[in-house]
Scaffold this active site. Structure first.
Site, short mmCIF file in Angstrom:
data_model
loop_
_atom_site.label_atom_id
_atom_site.label_comp_id
_atom_site.label_asym_id
_atom_site.label_seq_id
_atom_site.Cartn_x
_atom_site.Cartn_y
_atom_site.Cartn_z
CB CYS A 55 -0.91 0.00 1.22
SG CYS A 55 -1.71 -1.61 1.46
CB CYS A 58 0.75 1.67 4.50
SG CYS A 58 0.64 1.08 6.21
CB CYS A 95 -10.46 1.07 16.15
SG CYS A 95 -10.07 0.29 14.57
NE ARG A 259 -14.46 6.74 13.33
CZ ARG A 259 -14.75 5.46 13.14
NH1 ARG A 259 -14.00 4.72 12.41
NH2 ARG A 259 -15.81 4.93 13.72
#
Ligand code: SAM
Ligand code: DTB
Ligand code: SF4
Length: 328
Positions: A55, A58, A95, A259
């Protein structure tokens, strides 16, 4: 009846003159949510770095040279302590994030199930983001007390290969399906500021809008450009793009929690206030996201006071009989 949006219609919403767009989004928000109520979710990286995926955004991908230090899966005791701190800081959801491509059926997964159980028993909604999951693994997470699973589409189907090559869009959609089959709520959104076209932002919202049921929560992240990643030199996301993206998400997905996710550290209070006005009703709180800085709890509580916002209680959206004994 849920309105079925075309890509052209979503694009037209996105391109509405800004004041009119914000005004419309605020109206939709008011008709569907309690104005001023914001879900506060804490985020904890339970397994950091060393991820085999590519990714481009990331810092935890093993192949990029970033400052992130690899950390094996945390202990249940460490996670429990973090959950206590999150609860004391005013969070109603926690989370748990892991830098995994996918969940494997091994001792680490058993440990995660233990973490979920322990945090759920504290009266916090538990969310996890662990990469791809099978239906069976999703069911185990649900049985342990998981409330939501986060799995982002990140961008449009057309742009996906430019950002990630080690998996495809269908892999993402499949995991979301497995999560649904297990009766979990879905949290899925994406990132802006990766060099994508407006059409890619719209395409992602289009795919999210087609899901049935639609995701209960949609995180909109502004890229945190991290040194060492291929996207390190991307220019910062203009606040107006964030406001437009949030307002459009609010209008397309009226019932969903939108969010305001990564990128708040770089935003002014005024910028964040515009995002709340445009329909954002959830944030990640705590001084770290997964590996990058985020405003501290007390800083956010000051912002809440200033803007007249209040944190939402845990399990407020769950049918009454199921939430007995789980009040804060
Ligand atoms: N490994 C799992 C996965 O990819 O699904 C879970 C963790 S992953 C870090 C969760 C999400 O964080 C990604 O889908 C992406 O949307 C977001 N993310 C990661 N790095 C980011 C960055 N630098 N800026 C903004 N969002 C980011
Ligand atoms: C999401 O959409 N954003 C969060 C959460 N889901 C897991 C992660 C943001 C990560 C930002 C970069 C970092 O801190 O490593
Ligand atoms: Fe791995 Fe998730 Fe980061 Fe991709 S986003 S490199 S899967 S931790």
């Amino acid at each position: 009846m849920i309105k079925e949006w075309t890509k052209e219609e979503i694009l037209a919403v996105y391109n509405t003159p800004l004041m009119e767009l914000m005004y419309k989004a605020a109206e939709v928000h008011k008709a569907n949510h309690k104005v001023g109520e914001v879900q506060v979710s804490s985020l904890l990286s339970i397994k950091t770095g060393g991820c085999p995926e590519d990714c481009a955004y990331c810092p935890q991908a093993a192949r990029y040279h970033t400052e992130v230090k690899v950390h094996k899966l945390m202990s249940v005791a460490e996670v429990t302590e973090a959950a206590d701190n999150a609860k004391n800081g005013g969070a109603s959801r926690m989370c748990l994030g892991a830098a995994w491509r996918e969940v494997r059926d091994n001792k680490d997964f058993d440990k995660v199930l233990d973490m979920v159980k322990t945090i759920n028993e504290k009266g916090l909604e538990v969310c996890a983001t662990l990469g791809m999951v099978t239906e069976d693994q999703a069911k185990k997470l649900a049985e342990a007390g998981l409330y939501a699973y986060n799995h982002n589409l990140d961008t449009s189907e057309e742009n996906y290969n430019n950002i990630i090559s080690t998996r495809n869009y269908d892999d993402r959609l499949n995991t979301i399906k497995n999560v649904r089959k297990a009766g979990l709520t879905v949290c899925s959104g994406g990132i802006i500021g990766m060099g994508e076209a407006i059409e890619d932002r719209v395409g992602m919202l289009y795919t999210l809008s087609l899901l049935r049921p639609q995701p209960e929560s949609v995180p909109i992240n502004a890229l945190v450009a991290v040194e060492g990643t291929p996207l390190a030199d991307q220019p910062p996301v203009p606040i107006w793009d964030m406001v437009r993206m949030i307002a459009t998400t609010r209008i397309i997905l009226p019932k969903t929690a939108v969010r305001l996710s990564a990128g708040r550290q770089e935003m002014s209070l005024e910028g964040q206030a515009l995002c709340f006005l445009a329909g954002a009703n959830s944030i990640f709180a705590g001084e770290k996201l997964l590996t990058t800085p985020n405003p501290a709890y007390n800083q956010d509580m000051e912002m809440f006071k200033l803007l007249g916002l209040s944190p939402k209680k845990a399990f407020a959206d769950k049918p009454k009989e199921e939430s007995v004994g789980l009040e804060n």
